[in-house]
Design a protein around this motif. Structure first.
Motif, PDB file in Angstrom:
ATOM      1  N   ALA A 173       0.830  -1.208   0.000  1.00 38.25           N
ATOM      2  CA  ALA A 173       0.000   0.000   0.000  1.00 38.25           C
ATOM      3  C   ALA A 173       0.863   1.256   0.000  1.00 38.25           C
ATOM      4  CB  ALA A 173      -0.930  -0.010   1.206  1.00 38.25           C
ATOM      5  N   GLN A 174       1.869   1.297   0.861  1.00 38.95           N
ATOM      6  CA  GLN A 174       2.702   2.499   0.945  1.00 38.95           C
ATOM      7  C   GLN A 174       3.445   2.746  -0.360  1.00 38.95           C
ATOM      8  OE1 GLN A 174       4.737   3.616   4.578  1.00 38.95           O
ATOM      9  NE2 GLN A 174       6.645   3.902   3.439  1.00 38.95           N
ATOM     10  N   VAL A 175       4.010   1.697  -0.944  1.00 41.77           N
ATOM     11  CA  VAL A 175       4.760   1.873  -2.194  1.00 41.77           C
ATOM     12  C   VAL A 175       3.826   2.354  -3.303  1.00 41.77           C
ATOM     13  CG1 VAL A 175       6.231   0.759  -3.902  1.00 41.77           C
ATOM     14  CG2 VAL A 175       6.450   0.138  -1.506  1.00 41.77           C
ATOM     15  N   ALA A 176       2.600   1.811  -3.356  1.00 39.90           N
ATOM     16  CA  ALA A 176       1.639   2.233  -4.375  1.00 39.90           C
ATOM     17  C   ALA A 176       1.202   3.678  -4.168  1.00 39.90           C
ATOM     18  CB  ALA A 176       0.424   1.310  -4.372  1.00 39.90           C
ATOM     19  N   LEU A 177       0.980   4.078  -2.919  1.00 40.45           N
ATOM     20  CA  LEU A 177       0.598   5.460  -2.630  1.00 40.45           C
ATOM     21  C   LEU A 177       1.709   6.430  -3.012  1.00 40.45           C
ATOM     22  CD1 LEU A 177      -1.166   4.998   0.838  1.00 40.45           C
ATOM     23  CD2 LEU A 177      -2.272   5.575  -1.341  1.00 40.45           C
ATOM     24  N   VAL A 178       2.947   6.057  -2.748  1.00 37.78           N
ATOM     25  CA  VAL A 178       4.078   6.892  -3.166  1.00 37.78           C
ATOM     26  C   VAL A 178       4.127   6.969  -4.687  1.00 37.78           C
ATOM     27  CG1 VAL A 178       6.604   7.044  -3.226  1.00 37.78           C
ATOM     28  CG2 VAL A 178       5.437   6.464  -1.083  1.00 37.78           C
ATOM     29  N   ASP A 179       3.917   5.836  -5.340  1.00 42.81           N
ATOM     30  CA  ASP A 179       3.948   5.781  -6.798  1.00 42.81           C
ATOM     31  C   ASP A 179       2.860   6.660  -7.406  1.00 42.81           C
ATOM     32  OD1 ASP A 179       5.097   4.679  -9.204  1.00 42.81           O
ATOM     33  OD2 ASP A 179       3.324   3.409  -9.401  1.00 42.81           O
ATOM     34  N   ALA A 180       1.717   6.767  -6.722  1.00 46.17           N
ATOM     35  CA  ALA A 180       0.602   7.590  -7.196  1.00 46.17           C
ATOM     36  C   ALA A 180       0.708   9.038  -6.725  1.00 46.17           C
ATOM     37  CB  ALA A 180      -0.715   6.993  -6.713  1.00 46.17           C
ATOM     38  N   ARG A 181       1.806   9.386  -6.074  1.00 46.87           N
ATOM     39  CA  ARG A 181       2.048  10.740  -5.556  1.00 46.87           C
ATOM     40  C   ARG A 181       0.994  11.161  -4.534  1.00 46.87           C
ATOM     41  NH1 ARG A 181       3.565  13.795 -11.298  1.00 46.87           N
ATOM     42  NH2 ARG A 181       4.923  12.139 -12.084  1.00 46.87           N
ATOM     43  N   MET A 182       0.616  10.199  -3.708  1.00 51.90           N
ATOM     44  CA  MET A 182      -0.370  10.467  -2.663  1.00 51.90           C
ATOM     45  C   MET A 182       0.232  10.394  -1.264  1.00 51.90           C
ATOM     46  SD  MET A 182      -3.504   8.266  -4.325  1.00 51.90           S
ATOM     47  CE  MET A 182      -4.501   8.300  -2.835  1.00 51.90           C
ATOM     48  N   TRP A 183       1.471   9.955  -1.174  1.00 46.21           N
ATOM     49  CA  TRP A 183       2.119   9.806   0.133  1.00 46.21           C
ATOM     50  C   TRP A 183       3.522  10.399   0.038  1.00 46.21           C
ATOM     51  CZ3 TRP A 183       0.238   8.634   4.759  1.00 46.21           C
ATOM     52  CH2 TRP A 183       1.125   8.299   5.792  1.00 46.21           C
ATOM     53  N   ASP A 184       3.823  11.326   0.920  1.00 44.96           N
ATOM     54  CA  ASP A 184       5.106  12.018   0.898  1.00 44.96           C
ATOM     55  C   ASP A 184       5.781  11.874   2.251  1.00 44.96           C
ATOM     56  OD1 ASP A 184       7.275  13.623   0.384  1.00 44.96           O
ATOM     57  OD2 ASP A 184       6.174  15.517   0.479  1.00 44.96           O
ATOM     58  N   GLY A 185       6.691  10.915   2.340  1.00 45.50           N
ATOM     59  CA  GLY A 185       7.419  10.700   3.585  1.00 45.50           C
ATOM     60  C   GLY A 185       6.572  10.083   4.653  1.00 45.50           C
ATOM     61  N   ASP A 186       5.842  10.907   5.403  1.00 43.39           N
ATOM     62  CA  ASP A 186       5.005  10.400   6.491  1.00 43.39           C
ATOM     63  C   ASP A 186       3.624  11.032   6.490  1.00 43.39           C
ATOM     64  OD1 ASP A 186       5.669  12.951   7.187  1.00 43.39           O
ATOM     65  OD2 ASP A 186       6.409  12.463   9.191  1.00 43.39           O
ATOM     66  N   ARG A 187       3.201  11.565   5.342  1.00 45.54           N
ATOM     67  CA  ARG A 187       1.893  12.208   5.317  1.00 45.54           C
ATOM     68  C   ARG A 187       1.197  11.994   3.981  1.00 45.54           C
ATOM     69  NH1 ARG A 187       1.479  17.076   2.691  1.00 45.54           N
ATOM     70  NH2 ARG A 187       3.401  17.822   1.713  1.00 45.54           N
ATOM     71  N   LEU A 188      -0.126  12.060   4.022  1.00 40.80           N
ATOM     72  CA  LEU A 188      -0.959  11.934   2.835  1.00 40.80           C
ATOM     73  C   LEU A 188      -1.024  13.294   2.137  1.00 40.80           C
ATOM     74  CD1 LEU A 188      -2.623   9.506   1.704  1.00 40.80           C
ATOM     75  CD2 LEU A 188      -4.617  10.506   2.846  1.00 40.80           C
ATOM     76  N   THR A 189      -0.941  13.318   0.830  1.00 39.44           N
ATOM     77  CA  THR A 189      -0.951  14.579   0.080  1.00 39.44           C
ATOM     78  C   THR A 189      -2.312  14.876  -0.546  1.00 39.44           C
ATOM     79  OG1 THR A 189      -0.188  13.501  -1.945  1.00 39.44           O
ATOM     80  CG2 THR A 189       1.498  14.356  -0.439  1.00 39.44           C
ATOM     81  N   VAL A 190      -3.290  14.009  -0.312  1.00 40.27           N
ATOM     82  CA  VAL A 190      -4.656  14.225  -0.800  1.00 40.27           C
ATOM     83  C   VAL A 190      -5.597  14.160   0.397  1.00 40.27           C
ATOM     84  CG1 VAL A 190      -4.188  13.301  -3.105  1.00 40.27           C
ATOM     85  CG2 VAL A 190      -4.959  11.751  -1.290  1.00 40.27           C
ATOM     86  N   ASP A 191      -6.883  14.431   0.177  1.00 36.57           N
ATOM     87  CA  ASP A 191      -7.874  14.399   1.252  1.00 36.57           C
ATOM     88  C   ASP A 191      -8.180  12.948   1.639  1.00 36.57           C
ATOM     89  OD1 ASP A 191      -9.994  14.690   2.982  1.00 36.57           O
ATOM     90  OD2 ASP A 191     -11.342  15.628   1.533  1.00 36.57           O
ATOM     91  N   GLY A 192      -7.776  12.538   2.821  1.00 38.43           N
ATOM     92  CA  GLY A 192      -7.989  11.170   3.271  1.00 38.43           C
ATOM     93  C   GLY A 192      -9.450  10.783   3.379  1.00 38.43           C
ATOM     94  N   ASN A 193     -10.321  11.769   3.546  1.00 42.23           N
ATOM     95  CA  ASN A 193     -11.758  11.476   3.617  1.00 42.23           C
ATOM     96  C   ASN A 193     -12.305  10.969   2.294  1.00 42.23           C
ATOM     97  OD1 ASN A 193     -12.294  12.351   6.375  1.00 42.23           O
ATOM     98  ND2 ASN A 193     -11.869  14.422   5.625  1.00 42.23           N
ATOM     99  N   ARG A 194     -11.564  11.204   1.211  1.00 41.93           N
ATOM    100  CA  ARG A 194     -12.019  10.828  -0.116  1.00 41.93           C
ATOM    101  C   ARG A 194     -11.243   9.651  -0.703  1.00 41.93           C
ATOM    102  NH1 ARG A 194     -16.074  11.518  -2.520  1.00 41.93           N
ATOM    103  NH2 ARG A 194     -15.304  12.380  -4.490  1.00 41.93           N
ATOM    104  N   VAL A 195     -10.465   8.979   0.137  1.00 39.64           N
ATOM    105  CA  VAL A 195      -9.695   7.829  -0.339  1.00 39.64           C
ATOM    106  C   VAL A 195     -10.260   6.558   0.294  1.00 39.64           C
ATOM    107  CG1 VAL A 195      -7.422   6.772  -0.585  1.00 39.64           C
ATOM    108  CG2 VAL A 195      -7.629   9.266  -0.506  1.00 39.64           C
ATOM    109  N   ALA A 196     -10.683   5.630  -0.554  1.00 44.49           N
ATOM    110  CA  ALA A 196     -11.243   4.358  -0.088  1.00 44.49           C
ATOM    111  C   ALA A 196     -10.196   3.255  -0.164  1.00 44.49           C
ATOM    112  CB  ALA A 196     -12.458   3.988  -0.935  1.00 44.49           C
ATOM    113  N   VAL A 197     -10.471   2.174   0.540  1.00 41.77           N
ATOM    114  CA  VAL A 197      -9.594   0.993   0.547  1.00 41.77           C
ATOM    115  C   VAL A 197     -10.431  -0.241   0.240  1.00 41.77           C
ATOM    116  CG1 VAL A 197      -8.073  -0.478   1.929  1.00 41.77           C
ATOM    117  CG2 VAL A 197      -8.037   2.009   2.245  1.00 41.77           C
ATOM    118  N   VAL A 198      -9.966  -1.037  -0.723  1.00 39.19           N
ATOM    119  CA  VAL A 198     -10.578  -2.329  -1.017  1.00 39.19           C
ATOM    120  C   VAL A 198      -9.470  -3.366  -1.005  1.00 39.19           C
ATOM    121  CG1 VAL A 198     -11.946  -3.698  -2.618  1.00 39.19           C
ATOM    122  CG2 VAL A 198     -12.329  -1.232  -2.473  1.00 39.19           C
ATOM    123  N   VAL A 199      -9.594  -4.356  -0.154  1.00 38.62           N
ATOM    124  CA  VAL A 199      -8.577  -5.399  -0.033  1.00 38.62           C
ATOM    125  C   VAL A 199      -9.181  -6.752  -0.379  1.00 38.62           C
ATOM    126  CG1 VAL A 199      -6.999  -6.611   1.529  1.00 38.62           C
ATOM    127  CG2 VAL A 199      -7.268  -4.133   1.709  1.00 38.62           C
TER     128      VAL A 199
END
Length: 313
Positions: free
Chosen positions: A57-83
C-alpha cells in the motif's frame, strides 16, 4: 465513465519490478520481506499478511504521488480501501481457535485476538495511512482480486471516493498450504491506485492504464467471449490459476501465467495481474489486455479489459 490506474506496486520475494512480474527467472525461494519497503516500527503484533499489505500500500501510494514521507498529500476522507484476500489471517484465526479449545479464552492474547477480525487487513491499511473513505474487505474465492478492482472502479464512478487503493494479498504458511493442498503458494501482495482521469490530471499524475470493462460468466470460455465484445483483438492475456484454463485457450495470443511464476495466488491474483499490466504499459506494451480469474468450465469466472492510458474508450 472510465477510471485509470495511477499507481502500482508489489511486495514479493526478490523484489521484481512491475515489468518483471511475468518472468519466472525473477522468483527466488523464501518469503517476501515487507521490511524492505516500510519500517516495521509499531507492527510487531500485526500478522504477516497485514504487514505485506501495508508495505504494498505504501509503495503504491508513493507511486501515485499520494504519500510524501510520512503524510498523505490528498484528502484522506475521499480515499477508499478495497482489499482482497482469501487466506490473509487464517493462520491467526486457527491459532486462536486452537488456543481457546485447549485453554479456553483465558489463554488468548489481547494483542493477538484483534487480528482474528475478517477485516483486519483493510482496516489496518486505512488506519496506517489515514484513509477514511469506504473500507471493504473481499474474501470472494478465485475471482476476488478482479472483484476488488470492480468495486474500486464503482466507488470512483459513483462519487464515493476520489481515489481507491486496491490491495491483493496472500501469505504462505502451514495453514494456507493445508487449506489449499498446495505447497506452491504466493507469499506477497500487490496494490494499485484507481482514480478518475480528470482528478489525475488535476493532480498532474500520469495515467498508467485504463480500466475498460468487467465481466462475470460461468466458465473461462464464456467470460472470454464477453470480454471480446469490448475488445476483440487483445495484445495479451493474463490467465487464471493454471488448472482453470487449458493451453488450448486463446492460442497464438501472448499468455502470462502469474500463478505459475509466483505460486497459487488466490485472492491476490487479480490485483497482481493488474500491476503486471501496468508494467506492460509502462514499457510501451500494446493494449488491450485481458485479466481473467476463476475456475474450471461452468465455475464463475471474472474478467477485466485494461488498455493503454491513451486509448480511446
Amino acid at each position: 465513465m472510465t477510471v485509470v490506474m495511477v499507481g502500482a506496486a508489489t511486495v514479493l520475494p526478490s523484489n521484481p519490478t512491475l515489468a518483471e512480474l511475468a518472468t519466472p527467472a525473477h522468483r527466488v525461494p523464501g518469503p517476501a520481506d515487507p521490511g524492505a519497503h516500510i519500517t516495521l516500527r509499531g507492527l510487531r503484533y500485526k500478522d504477516h499478511a497485514t504487514r505485506l499489505a501495508l508495505a504494498a500500500a505504501q509503495v503504491a501510494l508513493v507511486d501515485a504521488r499520494m504519500w510524501d514521507g510520512d503524510r498523505l498529500t490528498v484528502d484522506g476522507n475521499r480515499v477508499a480501501v478495497v482489499v482482497s484476500s482469501n487466506y490473509g489471517n487464517a493462520d491467526t484465526v486457527c491459532r486462536a481457535v486452537e488456543t481457546i479449545a485447549r485453554e479456553s479464552t483465558a489463554g488468548t492474547s489481547p494483542m493477538d485476538l484483534p487480528n482474528t477480525s475478517s477485516n483486519v487487513v483493510a482496516s489496518s491499511v486505512a488506519i496506517r495511512f489515514g484513509l477514511r473513505g469506504a473500507n471493504v474487505m473481499l474474501c470472494n474465492g478465485l475471482t476476488s482480486g478482479l472483484d476488488a478492482l470492480f468495486w474500486a472502479r464503482m466507488l470512483v464512478r459513483t462519487g464515493r471516493a476520489a481515489q481507491v487503493l486496491a490491495v491483493g494479498v496472500e501469505p504462505d504458511n502451514a495453514v494456507v498450504r493445508r487449506l489449499t493442498g498446495d505447497e506452491n503458494v504466493l507469499d506477497g501482495a500487490a496494490a494499485v491506485v484507481v482514480e478518475h482521469p480528470a482528478t489525475a490530471r488535476e493532480r498532474r499524475v500520469p495515467a498508467r492504464a485504463r480500466y475498460a470493462a468487467y465481466e462475470r460468466a460461468a466458465g473461462v470460455d464464456q467470460c472470454l467471449s464477453r470480454l471480446a465484445r469490448h475488445a476483440s483483438a487483445p495484445a495479451a492475456w493474463y490467465a487464471p490459476e493454471p488448472s482453470a484454463a487449458g493451453t488450448d485457450v486463446l492460442t497464438g495470443l501472448r499468455r502470462h501465467d502469474l500463478a505459475r511464476v509466483w505460486g497459487q495466488a488466490s485472492g491476490a491474483l487479480g490485483v497482481l495481474q493488474c500491476a503486471a499490466a501496468v508494467g506492460h504499459f509502462d514499457g510501451g506494451g500494446a493494449g488491450p489486455v485481458y485479466l481473467v480469474n476463476g475456475g474450471a468450465p461452468e465455475r464463475v469466472t471474472a474478467g477485466v479489459v485494461l488498455d493503454a492510458p491513451g486509448a480511446v474508450g
